[in-house]
Design a protein around this motif. Sequence first.
Motif, mmCIF file in Angstrom:
data_model
loop_
_atom_site.group_PDB
_atom_site.id
_atom_site.type_symbol
_atom_site.label_atom_id
_atom_site.label_comp_id
_atom_site.label_asym_id
_atom_site.label_seq_id
_atom_site.Cartn_x
_atom_site.Cartn_y
_atom_site.Cartn_z
ATOM 1 N N ALA A 1 1.816 6.274 -7.232
ATOM 2 C CA ALA A 1 2.287 6.513 -5.868
ATOM 3 C C ALA A 1 1.350 5.943 -4.811
ATOM 4 C CB ALA A 1 2.477 8.013 -5.641
ATOM 5 N N ARG A 2 0.047 6.020 -5.072
ATOM 6 C CA ARG A 2 -0.942 5.614 -4.068
ATOM 7 C C ARG A 2 -1.547 4.237 -4.353
ATOM 8 N NH1 ARG A 2 -2.340 9.684 -0.524
ATOM 9 N NH2 ARG A 2 -3.232 7.897 0.597
ATOM 10 N N ALA B 1 7.062 16.375 -2.230
ATOM 11 C CA ALA B 1 8.168 15.562 -2.727
ATOM 12 C C ALA B 1 8.920 16.288 -3.840
ATOM 13 C CB ALA B 1 7.640 14.225 -3.237
ATOM 14 N N GLU C 1 12.620 11.998 -6.463
ATOM 15 C CA GLU C 1 11.731 11.040 -5.800
ATOM 16 C C GLU C 1 10.616 10.628 -6.762
ATOM 17 O OE1 GLU C 1 11.351 12.211 -1.280
ATOM 18 O OE2 GLU C 1 11.285 14.008 -2.560
ATOM 19 N N GLY D 1 12.937 3.634 -3.873
ATOM 20 C CA GLY D 1 11.527 3.896 -3.611
ATOM 21 C C GLY D 1 10.931 4.991 -4.470
ATOM 22 N N SER D 2 11.633 5.386 -5.519
ATOM 23 C CA SER D 2 11.156 6.455 -6.400
ATOM 24 C C SER D 2 10.075 5.937 -7.348
ATOM 25 C CB SER D 2 12.324 7.040 -7.194
ATOM 26 O OG SER D 2 13.019 6.009 -7.869
ATOM 27 N N ALA E 1 9.763 2.053 -6.837
ATOM 28 C CA ALA E 1 8.571 1.584 -6.130
ATOM 29 C C ALA E 1 7.405 1.332 -7.070
ATOM 30 C CB ALA E 1 8.171 2.602 -5.066
ATOM 31 N N GLY F 1 1.159 3.967 0.718
ATOM 32 C CA GLY F 1 1.832 4.380 -0.510
ATOM 33 C C GLY F 1 2.821 5.496 -0.275
ATOM 34 N N LYS F 2 3.177 6.165 -1.344
ATOM 35 C CA LYS F 2 4.179 7.232 -1.310
ATOM 36 C C LYS F 2 3.466 8.566 -1.490
ATOM 37 C CE LYS F 2 8.510 8.544 -3.655
ATOM 38 N NZ LYS F 2 9.437 8.338 -2.515
ATOM 39 N N GLN F 3 3.764 9.528 -0.625
ATOM 40 C CA GLN F 3 3.080 10.814 -0.686
ATOM 41 C C GLN F 3 3.698 11.721 -1.747
ATOM 42 O OE1 GLN F 3 1.433 12.075 2.900
ATOM 43 N NE2 GLN F 3 1.723 14.269 2.541
#
Length: 320
Positions: A119-120, A150, A205, A232-233, A259, A144-146
């Motif tokens: 994710a990061r 989530a 997610e 974006g998962s 993602a 990135g994605k948090q």
Amino acid sequence: MSDKPRIWITRRLSDATLKRARRDYDVVVNEADTPGTADEIVAASHDFDAIVPCHSEHFTAEVVARFGDRLRIVANHSVGVDHCDLAALKARDIAVTNTPDVLSDATAELAMLLMLGAARRAVEGDTLVRTGAWDSWSPAFMVGKQVTGARLGIIGMGRVGRALARKARGFDMEIHYCNRNRLRAEMAEGAIYHDSIESLLEVSEFLSLHCPATPETAGLMNADRFAMMPKGSVMVNSARGALVDEAALLAALESGHVAAAGLDCFVTEPGGNPAFSNRLDIFMLPHIGSATTRTRDAMGFRALDNLDAFFAGRTPKDLL
């Protein structure tokens, strides 16, 4: 000649495990620490009362058909037993055990690491710093994605899946799961049940795989199912490589629909998939989910507990 049962340990287990095994049994250890071949496994069935293998040794129907009459138990140093043809072993009246429970937390820790790393953008960031290419910064840099807050979908809410759910709650994640059976409320701990994988994927997610590898679950995550996930998962697999259609995963990453991915297991092991190696959006580890000192000791002791019970005439706790 020793009157203790003769045991073949196919790989180099923890020092504490080997010390205990040598105390109680007539032990031969594969000091080369290489996977046991079919011929070596067959030879061991003639010479040993028990084998303690890992998932690297394959007890196929063809191999078991060549067995001698001495072998009485296969005490696996693993939870998964997809490397064993259980029906063939049962037909030869050979007991089979595994080592559940003791590696759940270590594997769930690793799944969390994979999730965070994917994710990061950990691979990309580490590469920038390590190669000296980090020469700028801006608010748009390395976004990135948090994980916190989530929705996390878990396929397979067994011991490891539940351990991951407990850890993910520390990140305030909303837990969803799909399992063969709905869990009792006290086991689900508020996790939201889905009666189909498709329903779960629509809200995931983040997705983490924790089901066994069987003919029914081979290629579980294919192109159609990746398309069902939110754009974006992030997908994590710390269970078995066979669960994922790797070509479909690559296509989903290349399109941007998925993602990132975090992988600890692959269709081909050891080695992994060379097509993954140049992708910074795949965070990879070499199948080390249970690789902590505490867990490897516990796995070895659990395998020996099963042997102790068997040779004492009791039913092993983990008899399959």
